[in-house]
Every structure is written in structure tokens, then in C-alpha cells.
Design a protein around this motif. Structure first.
Motif, PDB file in Angstrom:
ATOM      1  N   SER A 208      88.265  68.386  30.227  1.00  0.00           N
ATOM      2  CA  SER A 208      89.319  67.371  30.193  1.00  0.00           C
ATOM      3  C   SER A 208      88.835  66.072  30.815  1.00  0.00           C
ATOM      4  CB  SER A 208      90.562  67.872  30.930  1.00  0.00           C
ATOM      5  OG  SER A 208      91.081  69.034  30.335  1.00  0.00           O
ATOM      6  N   ILE A 212      88.796  62.525  28.910  1.00  0.00           N
ATOM      7  CA  ILE A 212      89.517  61.366  29.432  1.00  0.00           C
ATOM      8  C   ILE A 212      88.576  60.174  29.580  1.00  0.00           C
ATOM      9  CG2 ILE A 212      90.682  60.475  31.487  1.00  0.00           C
ATOM     10  CD1 ILE A 212      91.907  63.284  31.818  1.00  0.00           C
ATOM     11  N   PRO A 216      90.314  57.214  27.323  1.00  0.00           N
ATOM     12  CA  PRO A 216      91.183  56.901  28.472  1.00  0.00           C
ATOM     13  C   PRO A 216      92.623  56.603  28.069  1.00  0.00           C
ATOM     14  CG  PRO A 216      89.671  55.086  28.004  1.00  0.00           C
ATOM     15  CD  PRO A 216      89.224  56.236  27.162  1.00  0.00           C
ATOM     16  N   SER A 218      94.371  58.206  26.003  1.00  0.00           N
ATOM     17  CA  SER A 218      95.076  59.466  25.721  1.00  0.00           C
ATOM     18  C   SER A 218      95.045  60.397  26.930  1.00  0.00           C
ATOM     19  CB  SER A 218      94.439  60.169  24.513  1.00  0.00           C
ATOM     20  OG  SER A 218      94.452  59.347  23.372  1.00  0.00           O
ATOM     21  N   GLU A 219      94.886  59.849  28.111  1.00  0.00           N
ATOM     22  CA  GLU A 219      94.719  60.686  29.303  1.00  0.00           C
ATOM     23  C   GLU A 219      95.868  61.667  29.491  1.00  0.00           C
ATOM     24  OE1 GLU A 219      94.264  60.256  34.183  1.00  0.00           O
ATOM     25  OE2 GLU A 219      94.235  58.480  32.895  1.00  0.00           O
ATOM     26  N   GLN A 220      97.109  61.185  29.383  1.00  0.00           N
ATOM     27  CA  GLN A 220      98.258  62.048  29.630  1.00  0.00           C
ATOM     28  C   GLN A 220      98.332  63.181  28.614  1.00  0.00           C
ATOM     29  OE1 GLN A 220     100.024  61.812  32.259  1.00  0.00           O
ATOM     30  NE2 GLN A 220     101.615  63.331  31.842  1.00  0.00           N
ATOM     31  N   ILE A 222      95.878  64.461  26.852  1.00  0.00           N
ATOM     32  CA  ILE A 222      94.757  65.379  27.056  1.00  0.00           C
ATOM     33  C   ILE A 222      95.076  66.366  28.166  1.00  0.00           C
ATOM     34  CG2 ILE A 222      92.372  65.535  27.889  1.00  0.00           C
ATOM     35  CD1 ILE A 222      91.823  62.906  26.388  1.00  0.00           C
ATOM     36  N   ILE A 223      95.635  65.864  29.266  1.00  0.00           N
ATOM     37  CA  ILE A 223      95.993  66.743  30.384  1.00  0.00           C
ATOM     38  C   ILE A 223      97.053  67.753  29.959  1.00  0.00           C
ATOM     39  CG2 ILE A 223      97.069  66.793  32.664  1.00  0.00           C
ATOM     40  CD1 ILE A 223      95.786  64.075  33.219  1.00  0.00           C
TER      41      ILE A 223
END
Length: 275
Positions: A208, A212, A216, A218-220, A222-223
Motif C-alpha cells: 500500500s 500511495i 498519491p 488515490s491514497e484514501q 488504496i488504504i
């Protein structure tokens, strides 16, 4: 202050120092022409931790390793709690991707068997191959193998071997692989995030983190999706391994071993277990 508390304090100080150094190094991307290789802080921390714990250096003793292992379990609990706070607000997205999220689980169980078992047999493994290839061999999978075959069995030795390799190299490998695949532009970041959740907290975090670094924006997501896939694998994985993966691996082993297996060189690898 007791010696045990001194050892615990030493471990905490070492971990804090590794985290600070890794964060100061930061994330770096290497352009390979056909993609970008993302190197992120967790990768540096793993490498530095491996170096300072090398037995020849004698900087850390076995009792320090045991303390660190106990702390690691607590850290994963905190990681799961953090994932839970992220999953809740995004539960609608998870339901929208429900079928895809469930379908990607197939590769976590079939891939290790169909691809791993023939390779293990070609390398000369005997019944160790069953324990080594019926899953990715995390804690729950080790419990299944040791309960069914015993802690001194060939199957358990195979599972322990993969567990150790996964612990040492799994996070590094998945972190590098995720960064490389993400940089090619072939796969959607959400699909890669789903693939990162293979049932291992450290491997999921490494993959992850690399994703990220590449995506960057799509960080939320991806998490959320990596955590969902990891949780789904952990929950369903135990039942799938007991009722599907392990019986299928046993059956395939009996069929493939006479064709691909080599003559046993390890006298402890006995063909004495039945399905």
C-alpha cells in the motif's frame, strides 16, 4: 529497573531510531524505463532492521528478538484498528466493489497451489511442499498445519519455512512489485490495492505504501480497499484453507509427486501422512 524492562526500552529506542532515519530518507522513485520503482520508508526500516539483527554482529540477542516479536503483535492490533476507522466511512464503496473484491481472493489461494506446488516438487521438496504451498503461511495457516499434522511434521517445516521467508522478504518483495506494477499504468490503483491485501499486515502495508507513492491522489481509496481485501482474506482464509486449499493441495501432491518429485534426500520427509 529490571533487566527485562531495560531490554524492552532498548527495543523501543531502536525502533524509534529506525523510523526516524527511514522517514528522513523519505520516498524515492527510480525510473526503469518500462516503469518506476518506488522505494519508501518502510523498505529502509526493514533493511536496517535486518542488518542490526544479523547474528554475527551480536547487537541484538535472541531474547531481544522475542521481545520484538511480542511488540509486533501489538503493533498489528493497532494497525487493524486504524484500518477499521478507515473502512467504516467508506463501506459503501466496498459494497459497490463487492464482487470484484471477492473474486480477487481466488488468486490468493489458487495461485500458491497451482504455481507453487509444482515448483516445490521440482526443487526436491516432499511433504514439506504441502505446508509450503497451500497458502501464504501466515499465523492462522501455521495453526491449521500444526493442528492437522503436528509441530514436528514435514508439512509444518514447509509452512514454517515459507512463514520465515515471508516475514524476512515478503514486505520488501511486495513493496517493490506494487511500485513497479503501479508505475506501468496497466492496472487501476484500486485493483492493485485489492491485490495488496493478501492476509499479511506487513506485506499489505508495504504494498500500500508503494502504491500511495505512485498514486498519491488515490491514497484514501488504496488504504480502504487494501484493508478490506486483507480483512476478507484473514476472515475467509481460515475456512477456505481448511475446507478447500489444504484438501486440494493434498490431492494434487499425490498426483504430481510421482511425476515431478525427486528422490528424497531428507530422511525426515516421510510419506506417512494420509489425507
Amino acid at each position: 529497573m529490571s533487566q527485562e524492562r531495560v531490554n524492552q526500552l532498548k527495543i523501543h529506542v531502536i525502533v524509534l531510531a529506525l523510523v526516524i532515519v527511514a522517514e528522513l530518507i523519505g520516498t524515492h522513485k527510480i525510473n526503469l524505463g518500462f516503469g518506476v520503482l518506488a522505494l519508501f520508508p518502510m523498505l529502509y526500516a526493514l533493511i536496517m532492521g535486518g542488518v542490526i539483527s544479523w547474528p554475527s554482529f551480536k547487537w541484538l540477542k535472541e531474547k531481544d528478538m522475542k521481545i520484538a516479536a511480542n511488540i509486533l503483535g501489538i503493533s498489528f492490533i493497532l494497525l487493524v484498528a486504524k484500518l477499521g476507522t478507515t473502512l467504516g466511512p467508506s463501506v459503501s464503496k466496498i459494497f459497490d466493489a463487492g464482487f470484484a473484491l471477492s473474486l480477487q481472493e481466488v488468486g490468493h489461494f489458487i495461485g500458491t497451489i497451482i504455481l507453487g506446488l509444482p515448483v516445490a516438487l521440482l526443487l526436491g521438496m516432499k511433504r514439506e511442499a504441502i505446508g509450503a504451498t497451500f497458502s501464504i503461511d501466515r499465523e492462522a495457516n501455521l495453526a491449521i498445519i500444526s493442528e492437522k499434522y503436528g509441530v514436528d511434521s514435514s508439512e509444518n517445516r514447509g509452512a514454517i519455512g515459507v512463514y520465515i521467508c515471508g516475514t524476512l522478504f515478503g514486505a520488501i518483495y511486495l513493496g517493490l512489485l506494487a511500485g513497479l506494477l503501479g508505475s506501468t499504468g496497466i492496472f487501476h490503483p484500486i485493483s492493485l490495492a485489492m491485490g495488496a491485501g493478501i492476509g499479511s499486515g506487513s506485506m499489505m502495508a508495504a504494498a500500500s505504501g508503494a502504491l500511495i507513492a505512485v498514486f498519491p491522489q488515490s491514497e484514501q481509496d488504496i488504504i480502504v480497499f487494501a484493508g478490506s481485501a486483507n480483512l476478507l482474506t484473514s476472515i475467509l482464509g481460515t475456512f477456505v484453507c481448511v475446507f478447500f486449499s489444504l484438501p486440494v493441495t493434498e490431492r494434487l501432491y499425490r498426483w504430481l509427486e510421482p511425476k515431478l518429485g525427486k528422490k528424497a534426500t531428507n530422511p525426515d520427509s516421510r510419506e506417512e501422512h494420509s489425507a
